[in-house]
Design an enzyme around this catalytic site. Structure first.
Site, mmCIF file in Angstrom:
data_model
loop_
_atom_site.group_PDB
_atom_site.id
_atom_site.type_symbol
_atom_site.label_atom_id
_atom_site.label_comp_id
_atom_site.label_asym_id
_atom_site.label_seq_id
_atom_site.Cartn_x
_atom_site.Cartn_y
_atom_site.Cartn_z
ATOM 1 N N ASP A 199 -10.108 30.521 -35.128
ATOM 2 C CA ASP A 199 -10.077 29.330 -35.979
ATOM 3 C C ASP A 199 -9.033 28.361 -35.416
ATOM 4 O O ASP A 199 -7.900 28.762 -35.136
ATOM 5 C CB ASP A 199 -9.703 29.783 -37.401
ATOM 6 C CG ASP A 199 -9.815 28.681 -38.440
ATOM 7 O OD1 ASP A 199 -10.579 27.723 -38.229
ATOM 8 O OD2 ASP A 199 -9.139 28.802 -39.483
ATOM 9 N N HIS A 200 -9.395 27.115 -35.239
ATOM 10 C CA HIS A 200 -8.479 26.079 -34.737
ATOM 11 C C HIS A 200 -7.807 26.462 -33.418
ATOM 12 O O HIS A 200 -6.579 26.330 -33.282
ATOM 13 C CB HIS A 200 -7.411 25.718 -35.784
ATOM 14 C CG HIS A 200 -7.985 25.024 -36.978
ATOM 15 N ND1 HIS A 200 -8.394 23.707 -36.964
ATOM 16 C CD2 HIS A 200 -8.280 25.474 -38.224
ATOM 17 C CE1 HIS A 200 -8.881 23.382 -38.147
ATOM 18 N NE2 HIS A 200 -8.851 24.435 -38.925
ATOM 19 N N HIS A 210 -6.572 20.870 -45.478
ATOM 20 C CA HIS A 210 -6.040 22.227 -45.607
ATOM 21 C C HIS A 210 -4.997 22.298 -46.734
ATOM 22 O O HIS A 210 -4.371 21.299 -47.064
ATOM 23 C CB HIS A 210 -5.358 22.655 -44.304
ATOM 24 C CG HIS A 210 -6.316 22.916 -43.183
ATOM 25 N ND1 HIS A 210 -6.035 22.609 -41.876
ATOM 26 C CD2 HIS A 210 -7.551 23.451 -43.166
ATOM 27 C CE1 HIS A 210 -7.057 22.956 -41.102
ATOM 28 N NE2 HIS A 210 -7.994 23.472 -41.862
ATOM 29 N N GLY A 211 -4.838 23.501 -47.285
ATOM 30 C CA GLY A 211 -3.729 23.727 -48.199
ATOM 31 C C GLY A 211 -4.085 23.609 -49.671
ATOM 32 O O GLY A 211 -5.250 23.485 -50.044
ATOM 33 N N GLY A 216 -11.022 23.384 -44.998
ATOM 34 C CA GLY A 216 -10.231 22.910 -46.136
ATOM 35 C C GLY A 216 -11.010 22.961 -47.436
ATOM 36 O O GLY A 216 -10.921 22.056 -48.266
ATOM 37 N N ALA A 217 -11.769 24.059 -47.636
ATOM 38 C CA ALA A 217 -12.737 24.089 -48.748
ATOM 39 C C ALA A 217 -12.277 24.930 -49.937
ATOM 40 O O ALA A 217 -13.061 25.173 -50.852
ATOM 41 C CB ALA A 217 -14.081 24.594 -48.233
ATOM 42 N N SER A 218 -11.012 25.350 -49.949
ATOM 43 C CA SER A 218 -10.548 26.159 -51.087
ATOM 44 C C SER A 218 -10.604 25.361 -52.381
ATOM 45 O O SER A 218 -10.370 24.151 -52.394
ATOM 46 C CB SER A 218 -9.105 26.640 -50.847
ATOM 47 O OG SER A 218 -9.110 27.797 -50.040
ATOM 48 N N THR A 257 -6.550 29.227 -48.262
ATOM 49 C CA THR A 257 -5.586 28.981 -49.345
ATOM 50 C C THR A 257 -5.868 29.808 -50.597
ATOM 51 O O THR A 257 -4.942 30.379 -51.194
ATOM 52 C CB THR A 257 -5.575 27.475 -49.690
ATOM 53 O OG1 THR A 257 -5.085 26.764 -48.541
ATOM 54 C CG2 THR A 257 -4.712 27.166 -50.886
HETATM 55 N N1 PH4 Z 1 -8.549 26.871 -42.180
HETATM 56 C C1 PH4 Z 1 -7.390 27.760 -42.238
HETATM 57 C C2 PH4 Z 1 -6.263 27.285 -41.328
HETATM 58 C C3 PH4 Z 1 -5.003 28.112 -41.446
HETATM 59 O O1 PH4 Z 1 -2.171 28.039 -38.954
HETATM 60 P P1 PH4 Z 1 -2.752 28.613 -40.218
HETATM 61 O O2 PH4 Z 1 -3.120 30.067 -40.063
HETATM 62 O O3 PH4 Z 1 -1.859 28.371 -41.414
HETATM 63 O O4 PH4 Z 1 -4.093 27.787 -40.427
HETATM 64 O O5 PH4 Z 1 -9.097 26.630 -40.984
HETATM 65 C C4 PH4 Z 1 -9.112 26.257 -43.294
HETATM 66 O O6 PH4 Z 1 -9.968 25.385 -43.149
HETATM 67 C C5 PH4 Z 1 -8.652 26.706 -44.668
HETATM 68 O O7 PH4 Z 1 -8.903 25.750 -45.695
HETATM 69 P P2 PH4 Z 1 -8.146 25.926 -47.110
HETATM 70 O O8 PH4 Z 1 -6.697 25.607 -46.884
HETATM 71 O O9 PH4 Z 1 -8.786 24.929 -48.040
HETATM 72 O O10 PH4 Z 1 -8.370 27.317 -47.564
HETATM 73 ZN ZN ZN Z 2 -9.479 24.589 -40.887
#
Ligand code: PH4
Ligand code: ZN
Length: 305
Positions: free
Chosen positions: A81-82, A178-179, A209-211, A254
């Site tokens: 991821d990323h 995110h977050g 970022g779908a939480s 999240t």
């Molecule tokens: N992600 C999670 C990214 C987490 O560096 P890290 O491990 O803190 O990065 O790719 C999401 O899209 C999560 O979305 P969310 O925050 O809405 O759950």
């Molecule tokens: Zn992400």
């Protein structure tokens, strides 16, 4: 068994549901995701970020996920991821990941294409699928129309990006971030933009970022001392609509973190004499598992394995 994201997402696209990509960093988060997938009979994407690798170690995390995959009857992918650069992607390919994301969304368009194309050239000969990202996941609420246009995915560029890179999936920016603090006011996603992107892009689309930041978890965490004022996520009906408009992979981290934290706080507060890690982390794992199971039902992937 370990399969690629491509395999999971093409089936999801055909079936009009979405597969969850759940971030893991340790044994408890992995067990939560895997046990949920087995109980829901759902395909699942186990997502690992570079910072999770820094925390847990590439070999440890990879071995855990491979062991899980060998022992469960549901299709599972091991996904970077990323991914930030070619070196990280190379290491994950060598370790046996079945899918990688290269996130060049912060780069100018042509540089994003060049980086993503390079990763596709490395991954495809190994049978590994690639996710690219176009548009940035910055909060867009207080931005002007011009600023929003710079951040959100441009549908025409999305079509060109996919054609020129050969990616198997595309992460888009339609207003999520995110977050735990996604909106100050009313949650709002740009569904019109998503429709236009869908018209221009053939490959599966991804929502990061779908939480949903469920209020009941925030209340539980707050009851036991957490400070999470203003935490707000994506309402579940927005997620359903996004899936109807073609989103087939949904990233969740999240909500698992919140469930974990709320439960650890609860156990420590209610059982001050407890100091066995298993009695503290066990309930936290169960709480994450319940969140993952609920997501699988929401995304429509339950029963699809
Ligand atoms: N992600 C999670 C990214 C987490 O560096 P890290 O491990 O803190 O990065 O790719 C999401 O899209 C999560 O979305 P969310 O925050 O809405 O759950
Ligand atoms: Zn992400």
């Amino acid at each position: 068994m370990l399969v690629t994201n491509k395999e999971l997402l093409l089936a999801a696209k055909r079936g009009a549901y979405a597969v969850g990509a759940f971030n893991i960093q340790n044994l408890e988060s992995l067990l939560a995701v895997v046990e949920a997938a087995v109980e829901e009979k759902s395909p699942v994407i186990v997502a690992v970020t570079p910072s999770a690798i820094k925390y847990g170690g590439l070999r440890y995390l990879t071995s855990l996920v491979k062991t899980a995959a060998e022992n469960v009857p549901v299709p599972m992918s091991l996904h970077l991821d990323h991914g930030e650069d070619v070196e990280t992607v190379q290491k994950c390919l060598e370790a046996g990941f079945t899918s990688v994301m290269i996130d060049g969304s912060h780069l100018p368009f042509e540089e994003n294409i060049a980086l993503t194309r390079r990763v596709v050239e490395l991954a495809h000969p190994r049978g590994v699928s690639v996710e690219g990202e176009l548009g940035r996941l910055a909060g867009v609420e207080e931005k002007t129309v011009e600023e929003r246009e710079k951040v959100l995915t441009d549908p025409d560029e999305a079509g060109e990006f996919v054609r020129r890179t050969g990616v198997d999936a595309l992460a888009v920016s339609i207003g999520t971030s995110h977050g735990a603090y996604k909106f100050k006011g009313e949650p709002k996603l740009d569904f019109e933009r998503l429709k236009l992107i869908r018209e221009k892009v053939d490959v599966p689309l991804v929502l990061h970022g779908a939480s949903s930041v469920p209020q009941w978890i925030i209340e539980k965490a707050t009851k036991y001392g957490a400070e999470l004022t203003g935490a707000k996520g994506i309402p579940e009906d927005h997620i359903r609509r996004a899936i109807m408009l073609g989103i087939t992979k949904i990233n969740i981290d999240t909500d698992l973190r919140l469930a974990f934290t709320a439960t650890v706080r609860e156990v420590l507060a209610n059982q001050p004499k407890e100091f066995d890690p298993r009695k503290i982390l066990g309930p936290a794992k169960e709480a994450m598992k319940e969140v993952v199971k609920a997501k699988m039902r929401l995304f429509g992937s339950s029963g699809k394995a």
